[in-house]
Motif scaffolding. Sequence first.
Motif, PDB file in Angstrom:
ATOM      1  N   LYS A 110      -5.280  -4.185  -1.964  1.00 40.01           N
ATOM      2  CA  LYS A 110      -4.177  -2.945  -2.514  1.00 40.01           C
ATOM      3  C   LYS A 110      -3.124  -3.027  -1.409  1.00 40.01           C
ATOM      4  O   LYS A 110      -2.289  -2.560  -2.420  1.00 40.01           O
ATOM      5  CB  LYS A 110      -5.134  -0.778  -2.126  1.00 40.01           C
ATOM      6  CG  LYS A 110      -5.620  -1.275  -3.370  1.00 40.01           C
ATOM      7  CD  LYS A 110      -7.048   0.560  -3.395  1.00 40.01           C
ATOM      8  CE  LYS A 110      -7.969   0.492  -4.473  1.00 40.01           C
ATOM      9  NZ  LYS A 110      -8.682   1.068  -4.029  1.00 40.01           N
ATOM     10  N   ASP A 124       0.352  -0.942  -3.095  1.00 38.46           N
ATOM     11  CA  ASP A 124      -0.006   0.518  -3.361  1.00 38.46           C
ATOM     12  C   ASP A 124      -0.469   0.913  -1.959  1.00 38.46           C
ATOM     13  O   ASP A 124      -0.438   2.318  -2.017  1.00 38.46           O
ATOM     14  CB  ASP A 124      -0.995  -0.584  -4.276  1.00 38.46           C
ATOM     15  CG  ASP A 124      -1.045  -0.665  -5.656  1.00 38.46           C
ATOM     16  OD1 ASP A 124       0.611  -0.542  -5.822  1.00 38.46           O
ATOM     17  OD2 ASP A 124      -2.199  -1.369  -5.777  1.00 38.46           O
ATOM     18  N   SER A 144       2.062  -3.154   4.959  1.00 46.07           N
ATOM     19  CA  SER A 144       2.708  -4.016   3.140  1.00 46.07           C
ATOM     20  C   SER A 144       3.680  -5.106   3.516  1.00 46.07           C
ATOM     21  O   SER A 144       4.979  -3.520   3.989  1.00 46.07           O
ATOM     22  CB  SER A 144       2.007  -3.182   1.911  1.00 46.07           C
ATOM     23  OG  SER A 144       3.270  -4.036   1.138  1.00 46.07           O
ATOM     24  N   SER A 150       1.660   6.111   3.189  1.00 45.06           N
ATOM     25  CA  SER A 150       0.237   6.843   2.830  1.00 45.06           C
ATOM     26  C   SER A 150      -0.225   5.236   4.075  1.00 45.06           C
ATOM     27  O   SER A 150       0.588   4.312   4.671  1.00 45.06           O
ATOM     28  CB  SER A 150      -0.244   4.946   2.021  1.00 45.06           C
ATOM     29  OG  SER A 150       0.019   4.220   1.284  1.00 45.06           O
TER      30      SER A 150
END
Length: 336
Positions: free
Chosen positions: A84, A89, A249, A35
């Motif tokens: 997030k 996420d 992330s 993502s």
Amino acid sequence: MDSRIGIRAQRALALALLALATTVAGAQTAARQFSFAYDQPPSTAYGIAANIFDAKLKELSGGKFSINQFPGAQLGQEPQMLQKMRAGDIDFVITSTANASTVAPQAGVFSLHFIFRDQQHLAKVLADPGVAQEFRAMVKDQVQGAQVLGLMTMGLRNMYSKKEVRSIDDIKGQKVRVQATKTEDTLFPAYGAQTVHMPFGDVYTSLQTGVVNFAENGVNVYLANKHYEVAPVLSMTEHEANNNCLWVSDKTWNSLTPEQQKWVQAAADEVSRTEPALALKLEKDSADKLKSMGVKVVEGVDKSGFIKAALPVQDQLAAELGPHAVTLLKLVRDVK
């Protein structure tokens, strides 16, 4: 005889299904789609950066890695996306360096006004390995759950309103929507303006209703978000760089092998190397389009008053932000 044939057929079917399941599982392990989120339309420099990153990542991974883009704040505004991502996420996020300062305050040094001499200087700074290395080190020292892979830009920021800005006198006493950083909150008052904080998504309505008199951003952002509809005068103050950073992330990064991490970092390096020139061309093309649409573009703004007010604040703010900010400011100034 028939029963033996039936048993053999069942075994063959079972083996075929097992082979298929193994093949599918292997494909799932080998291929991975990440993502990749940002809060601007894909027609902006954010989309350019995402496409460069995706193409390079596919090339280096032999097609095993790719990204699924979530533009236009589908996954939240930048501060929400940062949270997030740190929670694991979202895999990759692009944010402005100003919004990066909500989790890494020293990133606010890139919001200092008039530290970039012109567009060429800006592009060279962002491609400079020493600048990128120091920025990444600064983020590692300050942020848990994520890290920065590289830098990019959307060009230089300009002020827009229903009124012209010809000199510093034109924004004295005016309410200006700014990004929520100490840098902006110090510099705009130095020009005599009042600062107002709000999410980017609220800027259009606030200009329309008069909650703020001015906003400021890149030319293409102004065009893509149709802010010209409620603020039809764009004044080319070029007071600040619209710089951005590409985040990953820690959860995602730590799931990669060392070789895969090299692919990801190389894709980010490709963004830093090639995106600025494309973004600056997009800014020029956007300004030409705006003029053809009847938007008033004020060029030749007298920046002397702004620069005079900003210069004493640059070193003061960098020192207050911290040692990485001081180092980054020196590195920016040293790029020829």
